[in-house]
Scaffold this motif. Structure first.
Motif, PDB file in Angstrom:
ATOM      1  N   GLY A 277     -29.825 -13.570  88.378  1.00 25.97           N
ATOM      2  CA  GLY A 277     -28.847 -14.536  87.777  1.00 25.97           C
ATOM      3  C   GLY A 277     -28.624 -14.616  86.328  1.00 25.97           C
ATOM      4  N   ALA A 278     -29.374 -14.156  85.545  1.00 22.86           N
ATOM      5  CA  ALA A 278     -29.348 -14.030  84.108  1.00 22.86           C
ATOM      6  C   ALA A 278     -28.145 -13.493  83.692  1.00 22.86           C
ATOM      7  CB  ALA A 278     -30.517 -13.536  83.621  1.00 22.86           C
ATOM      8  N   MET A 279     -27.348 -12.473  84.037  1.00 22.96           N
ATOM      9  CA  MET A 279     -26.264 -11.729  83.788  1.00 22.96           C
ATOM     10  C   MET A 279     -25.151 -12.430  84.726  1.00 22.96           C
ATOM     11  SD  MET A 279     -23.672 -10.209  83.325  1.00 22.96           S
ATOM     12  CE  MET A 279     -23.137  -8.544  83.932  1.00 22.96           C
ATOM     13  N   ASP A 280     -24.551 -13.473  84.174  1.00 29.02           N
ATOM     14  CA  ASP A 280     -23.657 -14.266  85.222  1.00 29.02           C
ATOM     15  C   ASP A 280     -22.297 -14.110  84.786  1.00 29.02           C
ATOM     16  OD1 ASP A 280     -22.282 -15.809  86.844  1.00 29.02           O
ATOM     17  OD2 ASP A 280     -24.089 -17.331  87.003  1.00 29.02           O
TER      18      ASP A 280
ATOM     19  N   GLY B 141     -21.645 -19.462  89.482  1.00 26.11           N
ATOM     20  CA  GLY B 141     -22.799 -19.334  90.626  1.00 26.11           C
ATOM     21  C   GLY B 141     -22.023 -17.666  91.083  1.00 26.11           C
ATOM     22  N   LEU B 142     -22.980 -16.772  90.805  1.00 26.47           N
ATOM     23  CA  LEU B 142     -22.559 -15.235  91.505  1.00 26.47           C
ATOM     24  C   LEU B 142     -22.349 -15.292  93.022  1.00 26.47           C
ATOM     25  CD1 LEU B 142     -25.092 -13.176  89.378  1.00 26.47           C
ATOM     26  CD2 LEU B 142     -22.618 -13.621  89.016  1.00 26.47           C
ATOM     27  N   GLN B 143     -23.193 -16.371  93.753  1.00 25.50           N
ATOM     28  CA  GLN B 143     -22.946 -16.495  95.303  1.00 25.50           C
ATOM     29  C   GLN B 143     -21.596 -17.067  95.660  1.00 25.50           C
ATOM     30  OE1 GLN B 143     -24.600 -18.483  93.252  1.00 25.50           O
ATOM     31  NE2 GLN B 143     -24.992 -20.368  93.990  1.00 25.50           N
ATOM     32  N   TYR B 144     -20.950 -17.347  94.765  1.00 28.44           N
ATOM     33  CA  TYR B 144     -19.698 -18.042  95.204  1.00 28.44           C
ATOM     34  C   TYR B 144     -18.309 -17.126  94.874  1.00 28.44           C
ATOM     35  CZ  TYR B 144     -21.961 -22.191  94.920  1.00 28.44           C
ATOM     36  OH  TYR B 144     -22.880 -23.228  95.250  1.00 28.44           O
TER      37      TYR B 144
ATOM     38  N   GLN C 140     -12.625 -12.537  96.093  1.00 27.23           N
ATOM     39  CA  GLN C 140     -12.636 -14.176  96.430  1.00 27.23           C
ATOM     40  C   GLN C 140     -13.684 -14.762  95.915  1.00 27.23           C
ATOM     41  OE1 GLN C 140     -14.333 -14.334 100.488  1.00 27.23           O
ATOM     42  NE2 GLN C 140     -12.912 -15.749 101.178  1.00 27.23           N
ATOM     43  N   LYS C 141     -13.377 -16.030  95.520  1.00 24.25           N
ATOM     44  CA  LYS C 141     -14.163 -17.139  94.964  1.00 24.25           C
ATOM     45  C   LYS C 141     -14.022 -18.345  96.253  1.00 24.25           C
ATOM     46  CE  LYS C 141     -10.744 -19.014  91.817  1.00 24.25           C
ATOM     47  NZ  LYS C 141     -10.444 -19.549  90.643  1.00 24.25           N
ATOM     48  N   THR C 142     -15.349 -18.866  96.450  1.00 25.16           N
ATOM     49  CA  THR C 142     -15.523 -19.898  97.532  1.00 25.16           C
ATOM     50  C   THR C 142     -15.778 -21.272  96.805  1.00 25.16           C
ATOM     51  OG1 THR C 142     -17.837 -19.319  97.620  1.00 25.16           O
ATOM     52  CG2 THR C 142     -16.216 -18.254  99.435  1.00 25.16           C
ATOM     53  N   LEU C 143     -15.790 -21.275  95.486  1.00 28.15           N
ATOM     54  CA  LEU C 143     -15.585 -22.335  94.762  1.00 28.15           C
ATOM     55  C   LEU C 143     -14.396 -22.423  93.618  1.00 28.15           C
ATOM     56  CD1 LEU C 143     -17.780 -24.598  93.975  1.00 28.15           C
ATOM     57  CD2 LEU C 143     -18.472 -23.215  92.086  1.00 28.15           C
TER      58      LEU C 143
ATOM     59  N   VAL D 286     -14.218 -16.735  86.055  1.00 30.03           N
ATOM     60  CA  VAL D 286     -14.895 -15.440  85.838  1.00 30.03           C
ATOM     61  C   VAL D 286     -14.687 -15.189  84.382  1.00 30.03           C
ATOM     62  CG1 VAL D 286     -15.163 -13.088  86.430  1.00 30.03           C
ATOM     63  CG2 VAL D 286     -14.581 -14.544  88.043  1.00 30.03           C
ATOM     64  N   ASP D 287     -15.631 -14.643  83.670  1.00 29.42           N
ATOM     65  CA  ASP D 287     -15.491 -14.283  82.032  1.00 29.42           C
ATOM     66  C   ASP D 287     -16.271 -12.826  82.279  1.00 29.42           C
ATOM     67  OD1 ASP D 287     -15.823 -13.765  79.587  1.00 29.42           O
ATOM     68  OD2 ASP D 287     -16.191 -15.749  78.841  1.00 29.42           O
ATOM     69  N   LEU D 288     -15.412 -11.881  81.840  1.00 28.60           N
ATOM     70  CA  LEU D 288     -15.724 -10.448  81.651  1.00 28.60           C
ATOM     71  C   LEU D 288     -16.077 -10.040  80.090  1.00 28.60           C
ATOM     72  CD1 LEU D 288     -13.617  -8.811  84.565  1.00 28.60           C
ATOM     73  CD2 LEU D 288     -16.025  -9.611  84.702  1.00 28.60           C
ATOM     74  N   SER D 289     -16.284 -10.689  79.566  1.00 23.08           N
ATOM     75  CA  SER D 289     -16.446 -10.560  78.167  1.00 23.08           C
ATOM     76  C   SER D 289     -17.629  -9.777  77.659  1.00 23.08           C
ATOM     77  CB  SER D 289     -16.425 -11.726  77.179  1.00 23.08           C
ATOM     78  OG  SER D 289     -17.296 -12.549  77.393  1.00 23.08           O
ATOM     79  N   THR D 290     -18.715 -10.084  78.870  1.00 18.13           N
ATOM     80  CA  THR D 290     -20.037  -9.369  78.637  1.00 18.13           C
ATOM     81  C   THR D 290     -20.036  -7.927  78.889  1.00 18.13           C
ATOM     82  OG1 THR D 290     -20.622 -10.209  80.916  1.00 18.13           O
ATOM     83  CG2 THR D 290     -21.373 -11.615  79.156  1.00 18.13           C
ATOM     84  N   VAL D 291     -18.870  -7.632  79.706  1.00 22.44           N
ATOM     85  CA  VAL D 291     -18.897  -6.117  80.161  1.00 22.44           C
ATOM     86  C   VAL D 291     -17.559  -5.648  79.925  1.00 22.44           C
ATOM     87  CG1 VAL D 291     -20.428  -6.400  82.264  1.00 22.44           C
ATOM     88  CG2 VAL D 291     -18.277  -7.113  82.597  1.00 22.44           C
ATOM     89  N   GLY D 292     -16.538  -6.403  79.281  1.00 22.92           N
ATOM     90  CA  GLY D 292     -15.416  -5.636  78.952  1.00 22.92           C
ATOM     91  C   GLY D 292     -15.418  -4.488  77.848  1.00 22.92           C
ATOM     92  N   GLU D 293     -16.380  -4.561  76.939  1.00 22.31           N
ATOM     93  CA  GLU D 293     -16.477  -3.359  75.855  1.00 22.31           C
ATOM     94  C   GLU D 293     -17.039  -2.349  76.473  1.00 22.31           C
ATOM     95  OE1 GLU D 293     -18.744  -5.319  72.896  1.00 22.31           O
ATOM     96  OE2 GLU D 293     -17.293  -6.673  72.102  1.00 22.31           O
ATOM     97  N   GLY D 294     -18.006  -2.447  77.194  1.00 24.64           N
ATOM     98  CA  GLY D 294     -18.340  -1.349  78.060  1.00 24.64           C
ATOM     99  C   GLY D 294     -17.432  -0.516  78.993  1.00 24.64           C
ATOM    100  N   PHE D 295     -16.586  -1.484  79.668  1.00 25.14           N
ATOM    101  CA  PHE D 295     -15.526  -0.715  80.601  1.00 25.14           C
ATOM    102  C   PHE D 295     -14.337  -0.188  79.633  1.00 25.14           C
ATOM    103  CE2 PHE D 295     -11.180  -1.095  81.829  1.00 25.14           C
ATOM    104  CZ  PHE D 295     -11.200  -0.392  83.007  1.00 25.14           C
TER     105      PHE D 295
END
Length: 342
Positions: free
Chosen positions: A112-115, A150-153, A166-169, A174-183
């Motif tokens: 869960g460190a990468m969330d 929470g990733l579980q949601y 789908q989000k259950t919470l 969702v923030d994709l800034s941690t992976v957007g540059e790589g994509f």
């Protein structure tokens, strides 16, 4: 004269190394802005006219990516999903589904460190589109934002008619800034291939990917920058061998508060910015997206836990930590294969 290495800054914490002694004409260098950072493409074997046309295609593609993944644009696909307060699965693009699927996988492998669900906390600490005042959030506010993560949601659903998210919470953001540059970097590489180009180096922010060789017929090489505010200070030199690389660091994107640096890297376990001594994590992987996902998770974990994950998952990782006034480095066995001896 000997072979002198020229240094050209291409991205956060990474430096492009090129031979400049008696070298042939340099590759075309294209650059611009996207996703709140800069993009850069070095491509060999094309003339200025084709380079100008290519630059336009690159910017159009990156603008489209930003319109899909940005949390800063209220009408982006991601922002619309975040604004939705229901639990019904929402149709998303294949790109979005792929990014989130990989992020969830890395999130699980880093405990869960990468969330990517930290949108509320990112805003609370002043690193998102909703700017917070320059004060430390009170514990109640942190706890409330943390409760909406929470990733579980979050889950990706594959249906016959496409991909759904789908989000259950309801308040999950969702923030994709941690992976957007790589994509975006991988997407640039696909564009190069579609254009029939096989010798290039592409980068968006702190993510880089290479293919083929530079205009001198030599491998593309980059260097990890020392974790200081001084540019072009080399820590280690790397031959990427056609791989992607990404570096996450706590020493560039921060602000000062009460005499302390507040890092943009937030630990989902505490809801607070990291304070440990790991200052830089660099990962080499087959794609820039995967490298970009792992580097953030390792930064959150800290030195010892990051080492353990790198060894367990057999990742090519280079870590820099600060001990007093000096920096110490550690690399996994897989990373050593890419290292260029000084």
């Amino acid at each position: 004269m000997g072979n002198i290495l020229c240094r050209t800054s291409i991205a956060l914490a990474l430096i492009l190394l090129t031979a400049c002694d008696g070298a042939p004409p340099p590759a075309q260098v294209l650059e611009g802005k996207t996703m709140g950072t800069v993009w850069r493409v070095n491509v060999a074997g094309i003339d200025a006219a084709r380079a100008a046309a290519l630059r336009q295609k690159i910017q159009q593609q990156l603008d489209a990516d930003d319109q899909e993944l940005s949390t800063w644009k209220a009408d982006s696909a991601l922002s619309r999903f975040n604004q939705y307060r229901g639990s019904e699965p929402q149709r998303v693009s294949e790109n979005m589904a792929d990014i989130i699927t990989l992020s969830l996988r890395i999130g699980r492998k880093t405990d869960g460190a990468m969330d990517i669900t930290l949108g509320q906390l990112v805003n609370l600490w002043g690193f998102g589109p909703v700017k917070a005042p320059p004060t430390t959030p009170d514990p109640q506010a942190i706890a409330a934002a943390k409760a909406d993560t929470g990733l579980q949601y979050l889950r990706v659903i594959q249906r016959d008619d496409g991909q759904y998210l789908q989000k259950t919470l309801p308040a999950l953001s969702v923030d994709l800034s941690t992976v957007g540059e790589g994509f975006a970097t991988d997407h640039l590489a696909r564009l190069m291939e579609q254009e029939g180009l096989t010798n290039y180096l592409v980068s968006v922010g702190g993510a880089v990917l290479t293919r083929g060789s530079n205009s001198g017929g030599r491998p593309w090489r980059v260097a990890i920058q020392k974790p200081t505010d001084r540019e072009n200070a080399v820590q280690a030199r790397i031959d990427l061998q056609g791989h992607g690389i990404s570096t996450s660091g706590s020493y560039r994107n921060y602000y000062e508060l009460d005499g302390q640096r507040i890092s943009h890297v937030i630990d989902p376990r505490t809801g607070r910015p990291i304070t440990h001594k790991l200052v830089s994590a660099t990962v080499i992987a087959t794609t820039a997206l995967e490298a970009d996902g792992w580097d953030t998770g390792l930064m959150v974990l800290g030195l010892e836990q990051a080492k353990a994950v790198a060894l367990r998952e057999k990742l090519a990782v280079y870590l820099i930590s600060k001990r007093g006034d000096r920096f110490e480095s550690w690399m996994s066995p897989q990373f050593a294969a890419f290292l260029i001896e000084n």
